[in-house]
Design an enzyme around this catalytic site. Structure first.
Site, PDB file in Angstrom:
ATOM      1  N   ASP A  49     103.256  -3.286 -18.803  1.00  0.00           N
ATOM      2  CA  ASP A  49     103.536  -2.022 -18.150  1.00  0.00           C
ATOM      3  C   ASP A  49     104.878  -2.170 -17.426  1.00  0.00           C
ATOM      4  O   ASP A  49     105.274  -3.280 -17.070  1.00  0.00           O
ATOM      5  CB  ASP A  49     102.412  -1.708 -17.153  1.00  0.00           C
ATOM      6  N   ASP A 247      99.150  -3.371 -13.701  1.00  0.00           N
ATOM      7  CA  ASP A 247      98.810  -3.422 -12.288  1.00  0.00           C
ATOM      8  C   ASP A 247      98.065  -2.188 -11.774  1.00  0.00           C
ATOM      9  O   ASP A 247      97.467  -2.228 -10.704  1.00  0.00           O
ATOM     10  CB  ASP A 247     100.089  -3.577 -11.452  1.00  0.00           C
TER      11      ASP A 247
END
Length: 451
Positions: A49, A247
């Site tokens: 990400d 995350d």
């Protein structure tokens, strides 16, 4: 029976896994299972990400381009719309307004459109904030501002558009600084032969700018939060063993879908719960260490199994008297017991060698990269090139800055001087740059190279 006691076999795998997980925890890598430790060594593709993983997750406003509103009014509108948004970029807009002591406007009927933007009413006026695609779906023309959007994206910034009563009111660019360890980790993964892919909701130009800067294998842009897991599944369908590093809450499905899910320690509880491993220090170099530790543990297990089997392969035939009729050789129970004990000691001692495992350090990788880049330049003659380019399409000082920024980013360019009145740009470079390369950069910036 004494020599064939399977103590060593029973120790071969669990002792290595125990030492490996302990070494991981010592270095900020929380490994939740032996299965995760085993799978990590087989990974061939790492998907990351962007926001909060590759970047620090603390974006800041870099540019404010007011169009139909004054700058203060634009920031007040932007802060009002972003005040109730949960997107990380919203915090940057609010911080900018707060720094300039601008109060957010009151927004009624707030509504978030996941992955695209937000909307609401300000004193009866319909107001929107979001990306280019969101504006187009709402019937708001953005073609006039595509040069500005392209320039900001090429600089690795994320442009946010704000509209009021069906017209673009202004553009605010936000950038999120990459973590110091990101480039080193990506270089380390590449050196291991792994493909590194970035998933981001940014537009293609911004994603491509980040990809080039960090040396990523591929960047997938415009990814909606709900589709991250689908991209992981597509890679798995192609036969890849995929590790996902994320995350946020919206990364959780992708972390579960991946063969190996790694969560950033500073991320959300949902992400950490969904992952197979947690990088406690939020350092991407720990992800590199996790994969290398997995390889070391699996190698150690194979060595342990060798020592466990070799004693039995040699000892059992001797203990059974297989060689006694021909050679008179037999094995005493005392020697058998000693050999069995020694095999267990060998297995444990070999597993303890994992305590010498050293994690990857970003500073060392960065130093190696710097040395390699320096070695490539040794022996080369210094080249200085000066040329004047004729450029059509520059209309204002903003265009002048855009062209200057585009040329300055070219590899080898040391100085740029753009003359708006003459429509020219003088470029100084430390290498010979062909006209075709200049033409490509100028065209991508939205202008035309003449001659």
């Amino acid at each position: 029976m004494v020599i064939s006691c399977p103590c060593a076999l029973g120790l071969a795998t669990p002792v290595a896994i125990m030492v490996g997980t302990g070494k991981g925890a010592e270095n900020g890598i929380l490994i939740k299972s032996g299965e995760a430790l085993e799978i990590a060594q087989a990974v061939d593709t790492v998907v990351m990400d962007k926001t909060g993983t590759i970047t620090a997750g603390k974006p800041v406003v870099t540019d404010v381009l007011p169009l139909t509103l004054a700058e203060a009014d634009l920031l007040a509108l932007a802060a009002g719309l972003e005040k109730m948004s949960e997107h990380p970029l919203a915090d940057a807009v609010l911080a900018c307004a707060q720094e300039k002591k601008i109060s957010p406007v009151q927004v009624d009927g707030f509504q978030a459109v996941i992955g695209q933007g937000v909307q609401g009413q300000v004193q009866g006026s319909a107001c929107l904030a979001g990306n280019e695609a969101f504006m187009e779906t709402q019937g708001i023309a953005v073609a006039e501002y595509r040069k500005d959007l392209a320039r900001l994206a090429d600089e690795g910034k994320t442009p946010l558009l704000f509209a009021q009563d069906g017209q673009i009111a202004g553009i605010i660019a936000v950038a999120d600084k990459e973590k110091e360890s990101s480039r080193a980790a990506i270089q380390a993964f590449s050196a291991m032969g792994l493909d590194v892919i970035m998933l981001t909701g940014d537009n293609e130009r911004t994603a491509e700018a980040v990809r080039r800067r960090l040396g990523l294998t591929k960047a997938i842009a415009g990814v909606l939060p709900a589709r991250k897991a689908e991209h992981i599944a597509e890679l798995q369908a192609q036969g890849h063993k995929v590790a996902m590093i994320g995350d946020g809450i919206n990364d959780a499905p992708a972390l579960v879908q991946a063969d190996l899910g790694m969560a950033i320690g500073a991320g959300t509880d949902v992400a950490m719960e969904s992952a197979d491993e947690v990088l406690v220090r939020s350092n991407l170099m720990d992800a590199v260490s996790a994969i290398k530790l997995s390889k070391a543990v699996l190698r150690n297990i194979k060595e342990n199994l060798f020592w466990a089997f070799i004693y039995n392969i040699i000892g059992i035939p001797l203990a059974a008297g297989l060689l006694y009729p021909a050679f008179g050789i037999k094995l005493s129970p005392m020697i058998g017991a000693a050999a069995m004990s020694l095999s267990s000691v060998c297995v444990v001692m070999n597993a303890l060698r994992l305590c010498a495992f050293k994690p990857e350090q970003a500073a060392m990788i960065a130093k190696d990269i710097h040395q390699q880049e320096g070695q490539l330049s040794v022996g080369k003659e210094e080249i200085t090139m000066q040329t004047e380019l004729k450029i059509e399409g520059m209309m204002c000082a903003h265009c002048q800055k855009h062209v200057n920024d585009a040329l300055s980013k070219m590899d080898g360019v040391t100085a740029v001087e753009v003359n708006l009145e003459a429509g020219t740009a003088k470029v100084t470079a430390e290498r010979e740059i062909p006209q075709t390369e200049f033409a490509q950069v100028i065209t991508e910036a939205g202008y035309e190279l003449v001659g």
